[in-house]
Design an enzyme around this catalytic site. Sequence first.
Site, PDB file in Angstrom:
ATOM      1  N   LYS A  13      -3.028   0.624 -70.078  1.00  9.25           N
ATOM      2  CA  LYS A  13      -3.293   0.973 -71.483  1.00  9.25           C
ATOM      3  C   LYS A  13      -4.732   1.469 -71.672  1.00  9.25           C
ATOM      4  CE  LYS A  13      -2.301  -3.231 -72.895  1.00  9.25           C
ATOM      5  NZ  LYS A  13      -2.025  -3.888 -71.589  1.00  9.25           N
ATOM      6  N   ARG A  88       0.277  -8.192 -80.421  1.00 12.74           N
ATOM      7  CA  ARG A  88       0.709  -8.901 -79.220  1.00 12.74           C
ATOM      8  C   ARG A  88       1.720  -9.989 -79.538  1.00 12.74           C
ATOM      9  NH1 ARG A  88      -3.808  -7.961 -75.665  1.00 12.74           N
ATOM     10  NH2 ARG A  88      -3.556  -8.927 -73.625  1.00 12.74           N
ATOM     11  N   ARG A 127      -9.016  -4.808 -60.349  1.00  7.11           N
ATOM     12  CA  ARG A 127      -9.668  -4.077 -61.456  1.00  7.11           C
ATOM     13  C   ARG A 127     -11.148  -4.418 -61.566  1.00  7.11           C
ATOM     14  NH1 ARG A 127      -7.026  -4.393 -67.300  1.00  7.11           N
ATOM     15  NH2 ARG A 127      -7.000  -6.633 -66.918  1.00  7.11           N
ATOM     16  N   ARG A 172      -0.909 -14.938 -68.105  1.00  3.60           N
ATOM     17  CA  ARG A 172      -0.933 -13.771 -68.999  1.00  3.60           C
ATOM     18  C   ARG A 172       0.400 -13.037 -68.971  1.00  3.60           C
ATOM     19  NH1 ARG A 172      -6.067 -11.163 -66.637  1.00  3.60           N
ATOM     20  NH2 ARG A 172      -5.647  -9.421 -68.042  1.00  3.60           N
TER      21      ARG A 172
HETATM   22  P1  ADP Z   1      -4.487  -2.531 -69.205  1.00  2.00           P
HETATM   23  O1  ADP Z   1      -5.520  -1.967 -70.139  1.00  2.00           O
HETATM   24  O2  ADP Z   1      -3.092  -2.190 -69.591  1.00  2.00           O
HETATM   25  O3  ADP Z   1      -4.666  -4.005 -68.972  1.00  2.00           O
HETATM   26  P2  ADP Z   1      -5.922  -0.955 -67.170  1.00  2.00           P
HETATM   27  O4  ADP Z   1      -5.929   0.391 -67.766  1.00  2.00           O
HETATM   28  O5  ADP Z   1      -7.186  -1.737 -67.203  1.00  2.00           O
HETATM   29  O6  ADP Z   1      -4.705  -1.838 -67.776  1.00  2.00           O
HETATM   30  O7  ADP Z   1      -5.423  -0.824 -65.641  1.00  2.00           O
HETATM   31  C1  ADP Z   1      -5.411  -1.944 -64.756  1.00  2.00           C
HETATM   32  C2  ADP Z   1      -5.940  -1.520 -63.384  1.00  2.00           C
HETATM   33  O8  ADP Z   1      -4.977  -0.673 -62.755  1.00  2.00           O
HETATM   34  C3  ADP Z   1      -7.234  -0.742 -63.408  1.00  2.00           C
HETATM   35  O9  ADP Z   1      -8.034  -1.144 -62.314  1.00  2.00           O
HETATM   36  C4  ADP Z   1      -6.810   0.728 -63.268  1.00  2.00           C
HETATM   37  O10 ADP Z   1      -7.775   1.468 -62.546  1.00  2.00           O
HETATM   38  C5  ADP Z   1      -5.509   0.628 -62.486  1.00  2.00           C
HETATM   39  N1  ADP Z   1      -4.489   1.578 -62.939  1.00  2.00           N
HETATM   40  C6  ADP Z   1      -4.236   2.001 -64.210  1.00  2.00           C
HETATM   41  N2  ADP Z   1      -3.180   2.857 -64.242  1.00  2.00           N
HETATM   42  C7  ADP Z   1      -2.737   2.975 -62.956  1.00  2.00           C
HETATM   43  C8  ADP Z   1      -1.677   3.722 -62.326  1.00  2.00           C
HETATM   44  N3  ADP Z   1      -0.851   4.514 -63.048  1.00  2.00           N
HETATM   45  N4  ADP Z   1      -1.539   3.597 -60.993  1.00  2.00           N
HETATM   46  C9  ADP Z   1      -2.362   2.794 -60.273  1.00  2.00           C
HETATM   47  N5  ADP Z   1      -3.372   2.072 -60.803  1.00  2.00           N
HETATM   48  C10 ADP Z   1      -3.574   2.154 -62.122  1.00  2.00           C
HETATM   49  P1  ADP Z   2      -4.992  -7.154 -70.712  1.00  2.00           P
HETATM   50  O1  ADP Z   2      -4.561  -5.838 -71.262  1.00  2.00           O
HETATM   51  O2  ADP Z   2      -5.458  -7.072 -69.308  1.00  2.00           O
HETATM   52  O3  ADP Z   2      -3.997  -8.254 -70.935  1.00  2.00           O
HETATM   53  P2  ADP Z   2      -6.856  -7.570 -72.922  1.00  2.00           P
HETATM   54  O4  ADP Z   2      -8.225  -7.082 -72.682  1.00  2.00           O
HETATM   55  O5  ADP Z   2      -5.970  -6.792 -73.833  1.00  2.00           O
HETATM   56  O6  ADP Z   2      -6.219  -7.749 -71.484  1.00  2.00           O
HETATM   57  O7  ADP Z   2      -6.897  -9.069 -73.459  1.00  2.00           O
HETATM   58  C1  ADP Z   2      -7.661 -10.062 -72.823  1.00  2.00           C
HETATM   59  C2  ADP Z   2      -7.443 -11.401 -73.525  1.00  2.00           C
HETATM   60  O8  ADP Z   2      -7.917 -11.305 -74.880  1.00  2.00           O
HETATM   61  C3  ADP Z   2      -5.978 -11.838 -73.666  1.00  2.00           C
HETATM   62  O9  ADP Z   2      -5.505 -12.514 -72.514  1.00  2.00           O
HETATM   63  C4  ADP Z   2      -6.062 -12.758 -74.892  1.00  2.00           C
HETATM   64  O10 ADP Z   2      -6.624 -14.014 -74.564  1.00  2.00           O
HETATM   65  C5  ADP Z   2      -7.075 -12.025 -75.762  1.00  2.00           C
HETATM   66  N1  ADP Z   2      -6.424 -11.051 -76.687  1.00  2.00           N
HETATM   67  C6  ADP Z   2      -6.599  -9.704 -76.704  1.00  2.00           C
HETATM   68  N2  ADP Z   2      -5.880  -9.128 -77.673  1.00  2.00           N
HETATM   69  C7  ADP Z   2      -5.198 -10.136 -78.292  1.00  2.00           C
HETATM   70  C8  ADP Z   2      -4.261 -10.191 -79.356  1.00  2.00           C
HETATM   71  N3  ADP Z   2      -3.856  -9.074 -80.000  1.00  2.00           N
HETATM   72  N4  ADP Z   2      -3.774 -11.408 -79.715  1.00  2.00           N
HETATM   73  C9  ADP Z   2      -4.171 -12.534 -79.093  1.00  2.00           C
HETATM   74  N5  ADP Z   2      -5.041 -12.561 -78.071  1.00  2.00           N
HETATM   75  C10 ADP Z   2      -5.568 -11.374 -77.667  1.00  2.00           C
END
Ligand code: ADP
Ligand code: ADP
Length: 215
Positions: A13, A88, A127, A172
């Site tokens: 995302k 979420r 990551r 998570r």
């Molecule tokens: P999110 O915001 O949904 O938690 P991220 O955008 O941070 O996910 O992506 C998680 C990790 O995976 C990052 O280290 C990113 O560089 C990698 N990543 C993101 N999209 C892809 C993909 N399509 N293929 C492989 N690795 C990816």
């Molecule tokens: P990822 O996409 O890797 O799950 P985020 O950066 O979106 O991670 O979220 C990290 C943490 O922040 C979550 O595990 C949760 O504890 C908190 N968080 C983020 N967004 C929300 C939300 N909309 N509602 C509740 N907790 C949240």
Amino acid sequence: MNIILLGPPGAGKGTQAKFLEDTFKIIQLSTGDMLRAAVKSGSELGKQAKEIMEAGKLVPDDLVINLISERIDQPDAKNGYILDGFPRTVPQAEALDTMLSQKGQKLDHVIEMKVVDDVLVERICGRYSCAKCGAGYHDSFQKPKVAGVCDGCGGTEFKRRADDNAETVKTRLAQYHAQTAPILPYYQGKGILKSVDGMADIAVVTRQLEAVLRA
Ligand code: ADP
Ligand code: ADP
Ligand code: ZN
């Protein structure tokens, strides 16, 4: 244009939101980033959120709902935004609807990014991001062009999130399946849910998203 990128942790995302920001001139609003900034600043909100985030649980709905409501009122969100990590839970999705209708706004697209759990664990555990500009990287899947140097700003310091470890990831993912996945039928019922294959290469996912948003 106001959109939601919906998907489990590690789905891509944040990575994709950065590309869409430039292409569509809209801004990424990540509740995770906002909460991490609050934790870093030591604010009251940060104090409330810190332990919950480190455990991989969700912070209370009202906290994130207020955070988003205030944020989308800022002038830079006027052109539109990409919600990343919000809503979420179903109560958050319902609160978002109420909030948007009060503000005279609406959602244009909700896009699910589909990725299987095993791959998510691999993505999250590898990551990291640039300490200076926040650009995201991965140990295997998204390396800087020059090892140890950020493509975006030339920075040489990187950081990893406290919650990006194999143990917390399990919590998570469980939270995602139990609390967040039920949002999918909620938006499907409204007829605005689309999905893309988040397992594809980063550039391929970007093209899929652009196609959905231009349709
Ligand atoms: P999110 O915001 O949904 O938690 P991220 O955008 O941070 O996910 O992506 C998680 C990790 O995976 C990052 O280290 C990113 O560089 C990698 N990543 C993101 N999209 C892809 C993909 N399509 N293929 C492989 N690795 C990816
Ligand atoms: P990822 O996409 O890797 O799950 P985020 O950066 O979106 O991670 O979220 C990290 C943490 O922040 C979550 O595990 C949760 O504890 C908190 N968080 C983020 N967004 C929300 C939300 N909309 N509602 C509740 N907790 C949240
Ligand atoms: Zn950088």
